[in-house]
Enzyme design. Structure first.
Site, PDB file in Angstrom:
ATOM      1  N   ALA A 137     -52.505   7.355  11.696  1.00 18.18           N
ATOM      2  CA  ALA A 137     -52.576   6.894  10.640  1.00 18.18           C
ATOM      3  C   ALA A 137     -51.494   5.376  10.529  1.00 18.18           C
ATOM      4  CB  ALA A 137     -52.716   7.518   9.283  1.00 18.18           C
ATOM      5  N   PRO A 164     -52.912   3.012   3.708  1.00 23.06           N
ATOM      6  CA  PRO A 164     -51.685   4.003   3.485  1.00 23.06           C
ATOM      7  C   PRO A 164     -52.035   5.333   4.500  1.00 23.06           C
ATOM      8  CG  PRO A 164     -52.820   3.726   1.595  1.00 23.06           C
ATOM      9  CD  PRO A 164     -53.421   3.076   2.488  1.00 23.06           C
ATOM     10  N   ASP A 165     -50.784   5.778   5.342  1.00 18.86           N
ATOM     11  CA  ASP A 165     -51.174   7.010   5.909  1.00 18.86           C
ATOM     12  C   ASP A 165     -51.016   8.223   4.932  1.00 18.86           C
ATOM     13  OD1 ASP A 165     -48.355   7.408   5.390  1.00 18.86           O
ATOM     14  OD2 ASP A 165     -47.617   6.836   7.368  1.00 18.86           O
ATOM     15  N   PHE A 166     -50.919   9.468   5.459  1.00 16.74           N
ATOM     16  CA  PHE A 166     -50.898  10.406   4.673  1.00 16.74           C
ATOM     17  C   PHE A 166     -49.271  10.868   4.533  1.00 16.74           C
ATOM     18  CE2 PHE A 166     -55.470  12.664   5.364  1.00 16.74           C
ATOM     19  CZ  PHE A 166     -55.839  11.549   4.751  1.00 16.74           C
ATOM     20  N   ARG A 167     -48.445  11.048   5.415  1.00 15.67           N
ATOM     21  CA  ARG A 167     -47.306  11.749   5.287  1.00 15.67           C
ATOM     22  C   ARG A 167     -46.054  11.067   5.237  1.00 15.67           C
ATOM     23  NH1 ARG A 167     -50.925  14.359   8.178  1.00 15.67           N
ATOM     24  NH2 ARG A 167     -51.503  16.445   7.490  1.00 15.67           N
ATOM     25  N   ASN A 225     -57.728   8.100  13.646  1.00 16.74           N
ATOM     26  CA  ASN A 225     -58.184   7.173  12.627  1.00 16.74           C
ATOM     27  C   ASN A 225     -59.620   7.147  12.438  1.00 16.74           C
ATOM     28  OD1 ASN A 225     -55.375   6.787  11.941  1.00 16.74           O
ATOM     29  ND2 ASN A 225     -55.270   4.727  12.903  1.00 16.74           N
ATOM     30  N   ILE A 226     -60.005   6.720  11.008  1.00 20.51           N
ATOM     31  CA  ILE A 226     -61.419   6.690  10.798  1.00 20.51           C
ATOM     32  C   ILE A 226     -61.840   5.352  10.495  1.00 20.51           C
ATOM     33  CG2 ILE A 226     -61.348   9.275  10.567  1.00 20.51           C
ATOM     34  CD1 ILE A 226     -61.273   8.394   7.399  1.00 20.51           C
ATOM     35  N   ASP A 227     -61.008   4.518  10.568  1.00 21.17           N
ATOM     36  CA  ASP A 227     -61.169   3.023   9.860  1.00 21.17           C
ATOM     37  C   ASP A 227     -61.887   1.918  10.945  1.00 21.17           C
ATOM     38  OD1 ASP A 227     -59.080   2.069  11.745  1.00 21.17           O
ATOM     39  OD2 ASP A 227     -57.488   2.588  10.295  1.00 21.17           O
ATOM     40  N   HIS A 238     -61.549  11.901  14.777  1.00 17.27           N
ATOM     41  CA  HIS A 238     -62.086  12.335  13.395  1.00 17.27           C
ATOM     42  C   HIS A 238     -62.966  11.625  12.845  1.00 17.27           C
ATOM     43  CE1 HIS A 238     -57.648  14.237  13.074  1.00 17.27           C
ATOM     44  NE2 HIS A 238     -58.317  14.947  13.563  1.00 17.27           N
ATOM     45  N   CYS A 245     -77.955  10.872   6.666  1.00 13.76           N
ATOM     46  CA  CYS A 245     -78.399  11.828   5.731  1.00 13.76           C
ATOM     47  C   CYS A 245     -78.550  13.265   6.282  1.00 13.76           C
ATOM     48  CB  CYS A 245     -79.862  11.284   5.450  1.00 13.76           C
ATOM     49  SG  CYS A 245     -80.792  12.536   4.467  1.00 13.76           S
TER      50      CYS A 245
HETATM   51  P1  NAD Z   1     -49.670  10.959   9.192  1.00 13.22           P
HETATM   52  O1  NAD Z   1     -49.784  10.291   7.817  1.00 13.22           O
HETATM   53  O2  NAD Z   1     -49.441  12.383   9.172  1.00 13.22           O
HETATM   54  O3  NAD Z   1     -48.367  10.150  10.015  1.00 13.22           O
HETATM   55  C1  NAD Z   1     -48.281   8.966  10.066  1.00 13.22           C
HETATM   56  C2  NAD Z   1     -46.839   8.572  10.884  1.00 13.22           C
HETATM   57  O4  NAD Z   1     -46.862   7.150  11.141  1.00 13.22           O
HETATM   58  C3  NAD Z   1     -45.699   8.977  10.100  1.00 13.22           C
HETATM   59  O5  NAD Z   1     -45.008   9.821  10.726  1.00 13.22           O
HETATM   60  C4  NAD Z   1     -45.046   7.411   9.815  1.00 13.22           C
HETATM   61  O6  NAD Z   1     -43.765   7.625   9.975  1.00 13.22           O
HETATM   62  C5  NAD Z   1     -45.543   6.495  10.972  1.00 13.22           C
HETATM   63  N1  NAD Z   1     -45.944   5.470  10.572  1.00 13.22           N
HETATM   64  C6  NAD Z   1     -46.473   4.802   9.521  1.00 13.22           C
HETATM   65  N2  NAD Z   1     -46.287   3.451   9.692  1.00 13.22           N
HETATM   66  C7  NAD Z   1     -45.730   3.020  10.733  1.00 13.22           C
HETATM   67  C8  NAD Z   1     -45.597   1.841  11.267  1.00 13.22           C
HETATM   68  N3  NAD Z   1     -45.890   0.696  10.981  1.00 13.22           N
HETATM   69  N4  NAD Z   1     -44.893   1.823  12.717  1.00 13.22           N
HETATM   70  C9  NAD Z   1     -44.513   3.101  13.022  1.00 13.22           C
HETATM   71  N5  NAD Z   1     -45.027   4.297  12.709  1.00 13.22           N
HETATM   72  C10 NAD Z   1     -45.481   4.233  11.517  1.00 13.22           C
HETATM   73  O7  NAD Z   1     -50.799  10.448  10.056  1.00 13.22           O
HETATM   74  P2  NAD Z   1     -51.816  11.005  11.220  1.00 13.22           P
HETATM   75  O8  NAD Z   1     -51.074  11.768  12.153  1.00 13.22           O
HETATM   76  O9  NAD Z   1     -52.613  10.362  11.859  1.00 13.22           O
HETATM   77  O10 NAD Z   1     -52.403  12.097  10.523  1.00 13.22           O
HETATM   78  C11 NAD Z   1     -52.927  11.907   9.353  1.00 13.22           C
HETATM   79  C12 NAD Z   1     -54.815  12.259   9.328  1.00 13.22           C
HETATM   80  O11 NAD Z   1     -55.375  11.540   8.247  1.00 13.22           O
HETATM   81  C13 NAD Z   1     -55.462  11.853  10.472  1.00 13.22           C
HETATM   82  O12 NAD Z   1     -56.314  12.850  10.843  1.00 13.22           O
HETATM   83  C14 NAD Z   1     -56.274  10.642   9.997  1.00 13.22           C
HETATM   84  O13 NAD Z   1     -57.652  10.896  10.447  1.00 13.22           O
HETATM   85  C15 NAD Z   1     -56.093  10.715   8.882  1.00 13.22           C
HETATM   86  N6  NAD Z   1     -55.915   9.258   8.158  1.00 13.22           N
HETATM   87  C16 NAD Z   1     -56.498   8.437   8.623  1.00 13.22           C
HETATM   88  C17 NAD Z   1     -56.386   6.930   8.220  1.00 13.22           C
HETATM   89  C18 NAD Z   1     -56.885   5.646   9.003  1.00 13.22           C
HETATM   90  O14 NAD Z   1     -58.021   5.851   9.493  1.00 13.22           O
HETATM   91  N7  NAD Z   1     -56.369   4.549   8.626  1.00 13.22           N
HETATM   92  C19 NAD Z   1     -55.153   6.665   7.304  1.00 13.22           C
HETATM   93  C20 NAD Z   1     -54.858   7.905   6.493  1.00 13.22           C
HETATM   94  C21 NAD Z   1     -55.181   9.147   7.171  1.00 13.22           C
END
Ligand code: NAD
Length: 239
Positions: free
Chosen positions: A21, A30-33, A103-105, A120, A128
């Site tokens: 993310a 936005p990311d998740f964590r 990512n799913i975007d 994912h 459907c």
């Molecule tokens: P996560 O949210 O757990 O972790 C994201 C990480 O990226 C964090 O450690 C953060 O410090 C880092 N980060 C954020 N912005 C950054 C940047 N600009 N440069 C460098 N590092 C950066 O995400 P994850 O590990 O992908 O797990 C989350 C789950 O949620 C995944 O399974 C994903 O499918 C899903 N998700 C997808 C999207 C999307 O498709 N864009 C968005 C949110 C969540």
């Protein structure tokens, strides 16, 4: 750091990128964590995102599921950023063999990447559940409530919900690409989501690069760790 990354890239022949993310935060998703992520935004609300985005919640409360999904998971106006563009340029130059993404975007494809393994799934594919007819993203964005097919079946996004299994073919291709890579660049992922993060164990190449704003459990094993924004790190290859 930028120079170290460039030197590694220039001496590699089979790069694979594994991301999450954090690759799309600079596109406004936005990311998740991280501290600005969805988990922090929704803390204290009735149900946690993991619960709403689970298969059992989808079956039990489809109205609530789609309300959350439309408001928090869909960014139809988002555009690829420099990280996506840099990776697409490395593939076009013949150095990068695959992008493996959580990512799913769909932003890697929008940037021009061709070999994208979506662990994912994707918000751009929807099916459907009754007749199997497939739809694009508009079927979800232009409807309200629970999206229905002409046959009245529920249209479900082809994204892997919590409690659901990953696509075995995608997993097999991702592990194969990672096992054949000489350099693995991991970026924008907390490496906290399994089984996706477990794919790193297939890497047998010489250089592991981690580009992530926060520390990960895999940092001690990396050849190079970069803490800066991923758009700046990978964007240098887009120029
Ligand atoms: P996560 O949210 O757990 O972790 C994201 C990480 O990226 C964090 O450690 C953060 O410090 C880092 N980060 C954020 N912005 C950054 C940047 N600009 N440069 C460098 N590092 C950066 O995400 P994850 O590990 O992908 O797990 C989350 C789950 O949620 C995944 O399974 C994903 O499918 C899903 N998700 C997808 C999207 C999307 O498709 N864009 C968005 C949110 C969540």
């Amino acid at each position: 750091m930028q120079n170290e990354l460039r030197a590694i890239v220039e001496s590699s022949r089979r790069i694979v990128f594994f991301g999450g993310a954090g690759v799309s935060t600079e596109s406004g998703i936005p990311d998740f964590r991280s501290s600005a992520g969805l988990y922090a935004q929704t803390a204290g609300t009735l149900a946690a995102p993991e619960e709403i985005l689970s298969h059992s919640f989808f079956v039990r409360e489809p109205e609530l599921f789609f309300g959350f999904y439309r408001s928090s998971m869909l960014y139809p106006d988002a555009r690829p950023n420099r990280a996506h563009l840099g990776l697409a340029a490395l593939e076009a130059a013949g150095r990068l063999k695959a992008v493996v993404t959580q990512n799913i975007d769909g932003l890697h494809q929008a940037a021009g990447s061709r070999r994208v393994l979506e662990l994912h799934g994707s918000v751009h594919r929807n099916t459907c559940q009754a007749c199997g007819r497939t739809y694009g993203l508009e079927a979800i964005t232009s409807s309200s409530g629970v999206p229905r097919c002409d046959c009245s079946g529920i249209i479900k996004p082809d994204v892997v919900l919590y409690e659901e299994a990953l696509d075995r073919r995608v997993l097999a291709e991702a592990s194969e690409e990672i096992s054949r890579a000489d350099t693995l660049i991991v970026g924008g992922t907390s490496l906290a989501v399994y089984p996706a993060a477990g794919l790193l164990r297939f890497f047998e190449g010489g250089r592991l690069v981690i580009i992530n704003a926060d520390a990960t459990d895999f940092d001690p094993a990396a050849t190079l760790v970069m803490r800066g924004p991923i758009g700046a790190a990978l964007g240098q290859f887009a120029d």
